[in-house]
Design a protein around this motif. Structure first.
Motif, mmCIF file in Angstrom:
data_model
loop_
_atom_site.group_PDB
_atom_site.id
_atom_site.type_symbol
_atom_site.label_atom_id
_atom_site.label_comp_id
_atom_site.label_asym_id
_atom_site.label_seq_id
_atom_site.Cartn_x
_atom_site.Cartn_y
_atom_site.Cartn_z
ATOM 1 N N ASP A 67 0.002 2.345 -7.760
ATOM 2 C CA ASP A 67 -1.145 2.023 -6.899
ATOM 3 C C ASP A 67 -0.783 2.007 -5.422
ATOM 4 O O ASP A 67 -1.375 1.292 -4.625
ATOM 5 C CB ASP A 67 -1.773 0.676 -7.292
ATOM 6 C CG ASP A 67 -2.385 0.727 -8.685
ATOM 7 O OD1 ASP A 67 -2.933 1.783 -9.049
ATOM 8 O OD2 ASP A 67 -2.291 -0.285 -9.415
ATOM 9 N N ARG A 68 0.210 2.822 -5.057
ATOM 10 C CA ARG A 68 0.627 2.925 -3.658
ATOM 11 C C ARG A 68 0.687 4.394 -3.252
ATOM 12 O O ARG A 68 1.050 5.243 -4.053
ATOM 13 C CB ARG A 68 2.016 2.282 -3.463
ATOM 14 C CG ARG A 68 2.022 0.759 -3.593
ATOM 15 C CD ARG A 68 3.437 0.252 -3.880
ATOM 16 N NE ARG A 68 3.538 -1.199 -3.783
ATOM 17 C CZ ARG A 68 3.213 -2.040 -4.756
ATOM 18 N NH1 ARG A 68 2.756 -1.570 -5.923
ATOM 19 N NH2 ARG A 68 3.337 -3.349 -4.592
ATOM 20 N N LYS A 69 0.364 4.657 -1.998
ATOM 21 C CA LYS A 69 0.472 6.005 -1.457
ATOM 22 C C LYS A 69 1.937 6.297 -1.131
ATOM 23 O O LYS A 69 2.672 5.425 -0.652
ATOM 24 C CB LYS A 69 -0.358 6.153 -0.169
ATOM 25 C CG LYS A 69 -1.863 5.991 -0.380
ATOM 26 C CD LYS A 69 -2.440 7.174 -1.117
ATOM 27 C CE LYS A 69 -3.959 7.067 -1.233
ATOM 28 N NZ LYS A 69 -4.526 8.149 -2.043
ATOM 29 N N ALA B 96 3.933 15.065 -2.482
ATOM 30 C CA ALA B 96 3.390 13.770 -2.059
ATOM 31 C C ALA B 96 1.864 13.829 -1.965
ATOM 32 O O ALA B 96 1.164 12.910 -2.418
ATOM 33 C CB ALA B 96 3.990 13.356 -0.715
ATOM 34 N N ASP B 97 1.345 14.917 -1.405
ATOM 35 C CA ASP B 97 -0.117 15.076 -1.285
ATOM 36 C C ASP B 97 -0.768 15.136 -2.662
ATOM 37 O O ASP B 97 -1.815 14.518 -2.894
ATOM 38 C CB ASP B 97 -0.450 16.339 -0.481
ATOM 39 C CG ASP B 97 -0.066 16.217 0.998
ATOM 40 O OD1 ASP B 97 0.188 15.081 1.447
ATOM 41 O OD2 ASP B 97 0.008 17.260 1.676
ATOM 42 N N THR C 44 0.461 13.910 -5.447
ATOM 43 C CA THR C 44 0.625 12.589 -6.064
ATOM 44 C C THR C 44 -0.408 11.602 -5.527
ATOM 45 O O THR C 44 -1.042 10.861 -6.290
ATOM 46 C CB THR C 44 2.057 12.065 -5.803
ATOM 47 O OG1 THR C 44 2.997 12.982 -6.380
ATOM 48 C CG2 THR C 44 2.263 10.688 -6.413
ATOM 49 N N ASN C 45 -0.590 11.618 -4.213
ATOM 50 C CA ASN C 45 -1.543 10.692 -3.592
ATOM 51 C C ASN C 45 -2.981 11.008 -3.982
ATOM 52 O O ASN C 45 -3.813 10.107 -4.120
ATOM 53 C CB ASN C 45 -1.378 10.710 -2.071
ATOM 54 C CG ASN C 45 -0.072 10.075 -1.633
ATOM 55 O OD1 ASN C 45 0.509 9.266 -2.361
ATOM 56 N ND2 ASN C 45 0.408 10.442 -0.457
ATOM 57 N N GLU D 146 4.706 8.145 1.119
ATOM 58 C CA GLU D 146 4.852 8.676 2.476
ATOM 59 C C GLU D 146 6.293 9.145 2.641
ATOM 60 O O GLU D 146 7.231 8.458 2.217
ATOM 61 C CB GLU D 146 4.556 7.545 3.474
ATOM 62 C CG GLU D 146 4.358 7.979 4.896
ATOM 63 C CD GLU D 146 4.058 6.771 5.799
ATOM 64 O OE1 GLU D 146 4.727 6.664 6.836
ATOM 65 O OE2 GLU D 146 3.189 5.954 5.440
ATOM 66 N N LYS E 161 7.650 4.362 0.958
ATOM 67 C CA LYS E 161 8.209 5.283 1.948
ATOM 68 C C LYS E 161 9.526 5.865 1.462
ATOM 69 O O LYS E 161 10.444 5.140 1.072
ATOM 70 C CB LYS E 161 8.419 4.561 3.285
ATOM 71 C CG LYS E 161 7.126 4.290 4.045
ATOM 72 C CD LYS E 161 7.413 3.769 5.432
ATOM 73 C CE LYS E 161 6.105 3.510 6.183
ATOM 74 N NZ LYS E 161 6.358 2.972 7.527
ATOM 75 N N GLU F 278 0.783 -1.236 0.000
ATOM 76 C CA GLU F 278 0.000 0.000 0.000
ATOM 77 C C GLU F 278 0.815 1.288 0.000
ATOM 78 O O GLU F 278 0.307 2.340 -0.357
ATOM 79 C CB GLU F 278 -0.921 0.033 1.240
ATOM 80 C CG GLU F 278 -2.062 -0.949 1.162
ATOM 81 C CD GLU F 278 -2.092 -1.836 2.396
ATOM 82 O OE1 GLU F 278 -1.321 -1.572 3.329
ATOM 83 O OE2 GLU F 278 -2.860 -2.805 2.410
ATOM 84 N N THR F 279 2.086 1.213 0.437
ATOM 85 C CA THR F 279 2.848 2.461 0.575
ATOM 86 C C THR F 279 4.244 2.370 -0.033
ATOM 87 O O THR F 279 4.838 1.295 -0.115
ATOM 88 C CB THR F 279 3.019 2.862 2.068
ATOM 89 O OG1 THR F 279 3.690 1.803 2.753
ATOM 90 C CG2 THR F 279 1.692 3.157 2.720
ATOM 91 N N GLY G 184 -1.542 8.065 -6.274
ATOM 92 C CA GLY G 184 -0.227 7.603 -5.846
ATOM 93 C C GLY G 184 0.645 7.141 -6.998
ATOM 94 O O GLY G 184 0.446 7.505 -8.154
#
Length: 428
Positions: free
Chosen positions: A98-100, A87-88, A90-91, A102, A61, A58-59, A95
């Motif tokens: 398919d990942r957020k 980042a905000d 992009t998310n 961080e 980092k 999901e992420t 994302g």
């Protein structure tokens, strides 16, 4: 790429409970290791993407080793906020892969030992570092970063950082900037053979590399360079100005911080040494235009920079400034905003390219980065990351202080490559 055991300690697994339960059952039946699912250990995630440290289902980092409490705290805050804005954004668009995204931020306060500890703390849990502030900090971490294969964008521009696969100096190096500075002085300020120029510079990689460039360019132009080495703690440059005045300098180069630039220009103006001064980009901050030195800076100072002024008419820069002002209305818009946002966008492009090639391991990300030969974020000049031994760009802008402009500077000259840069790089 080396994969050392410490990179895999203390992994945090972040997977939705339903998906985790289903996959645990599936893996138990097949007899596979459950480590591969989350992506925090090297393996394939559920979507078939190769994963490693810093990447889960999901992420993604990323890490930032910054200065929020030391001499570059203003710069650090700008870079951190600009990268968080990226980042905000992009998310909000879904994302990457398919990942957020961080960003884990650690403040070292420009203290090398704190930075080494902070790196040890976050390095097992991030895939790349879009920000590491400080030449001494980067120098102390070089071996660790190379060993771990963590793609790193330092906020430092010494040529000594070239030649390392995982470390990317963005834009030009200090020596290239000073070759451009000498070219600017001979082209526009009337300096000619036989003249003397002063060069005030920080001890360490920053100043030493800048002096290499100015010395080489001055020799080619028939000029003499008088060097004045200073420490980062030296904020009164009266003695240096007196020495340069005795030498009869026709111009001064400075490779230091904003406090030193303000002192140099202010003291020189008050003592009648009203000669052109050219600074490296780290030597200027918009806050200087609110100090008593502002009139002298506006009259005497020029800044050589790989990036345009934040007051630039480039559509990408204007859009970034508008978005930043909306998100952080109480924060100044300075070169750190542009530098941080540009680095984040370039890192994002690398991550997307790595994902498209099927992997988000550190090695995949470095490989994707080094395949970029014309990386253009719309925030300045395009960059070529394919040759680890060369600066990513050799084009520089000349900026001029302007108290009324966003970021305190305007573009005085658009980006150009100074004559002799290629010859210098070949000879080096």
């Amino acid at each position: 790429m080396n994969t050392t055991p410490h990179r895999h300690r203390n992994r945090r697994r972040t997977t939705g409970s339903v998906l985790a339960g289903a996959l645990a059952l599936l893996l138990a039946v097949s007899g596979c290791s459950s480590k591969a699912e989350g992506g925090d250990e090297n393996g394939d995630a559920a979507d078939g993407v190769r994963t490693g440290p810093g990447v889960s289902a999901e992420t993604i980092k990323l890490g930032a080793l910054t200065d929020l409490t030391g001499p570059y705290a203003t710069l650090g805050k700008s870079i951190v906020q600009a990268q968080q804005m990226w980042a905000d954004e992009t998310n909000a668009k879904g994302g990457i892969c398919d990942r957020k995204v961080e960003i884990v931020v650690k403040d070292h306060g420009y203290d090398v030992q704190k930075a080494v500890t902070a790196y040890a703390d976050i390095s097992p849990d991030v895939v790349a570092l879009p920000q590491v502030i400080g030449s001494p900090v980067v120098a102390a971490l070089l071996d660790d970063i190379e060993r771990d294969g963590v793609l790193t964008f330092p906020q430092a521009w010494a040529a000594s950082l070239l030649g390392k696969d995982a470390i990317q100096v963005l834009g030009t190096t200090y020596d290239v900037d000073m070759i451009a500075a000498v070219d600017f002085l001979t082209r526009t300020k009337g300096l000619e053979k036989g003249d003397t120029i002063g060069h005030v510079y920080f001890e360490g990689d920053y100043g030493a590399n800048a002096l290499e460039g100015s010395t080489w360019a001055a020799e080619k132009a028939g000029l003499k360079v008088v060097g004045q080495k200073i420490k980062a703690t030296d904020t009164d440059l009266s003695a240096q100005v007196s020495a340069l005045r005795k030498e009869g300098v026709k111009a001064v180069l400075i490779s230091a911080g904003p406090a030193q630039t303000a002192s140099l220009v202010g003291v020189a103006a008050s003592r009648g040494l009203r000669v052109p001064v050219v600074s490296s980009a780290p030597g200027f901050a918009p806050q200087l235009m609110k100090t008593p030195a502002a009139p002298a800076l506006a009259a005497m100072l020029n800044v050589v920079s790989a990036a345009p002024a934040v007051s630039s008419d480039l559509p990408g820069v204007k859009a970034m400034v508008a978005a930043y002002r909306k998100k952080y209305p109480d924060s100044p818009v300075d070169s750190g905003v542009l530098s941080g946002y540009n680095a984040a966008q370039l890192m994002g492009a690398d991550l997307k390219k790595a994902c498209e090639a099927g992997g988000l391991t550190r090695e995949d990300v470095v490989k994707a980065h080094r395949s970029q030969k014309n990386a253009d974020t719309g925030l300045g000049t395009a960059q070529d990351f394919s040759d680890v031994d060369r600066p990513a760009s050799v084009e520089t802008y000349v900026l001029k202080p302007d108290a009324k402009a966003v970021g305190g500077v305007v573009n005085a000259e658009e980006a150009r490559t100074a004559p002799g840069v290629e010859e210098y790089l070949s000879s080096r």
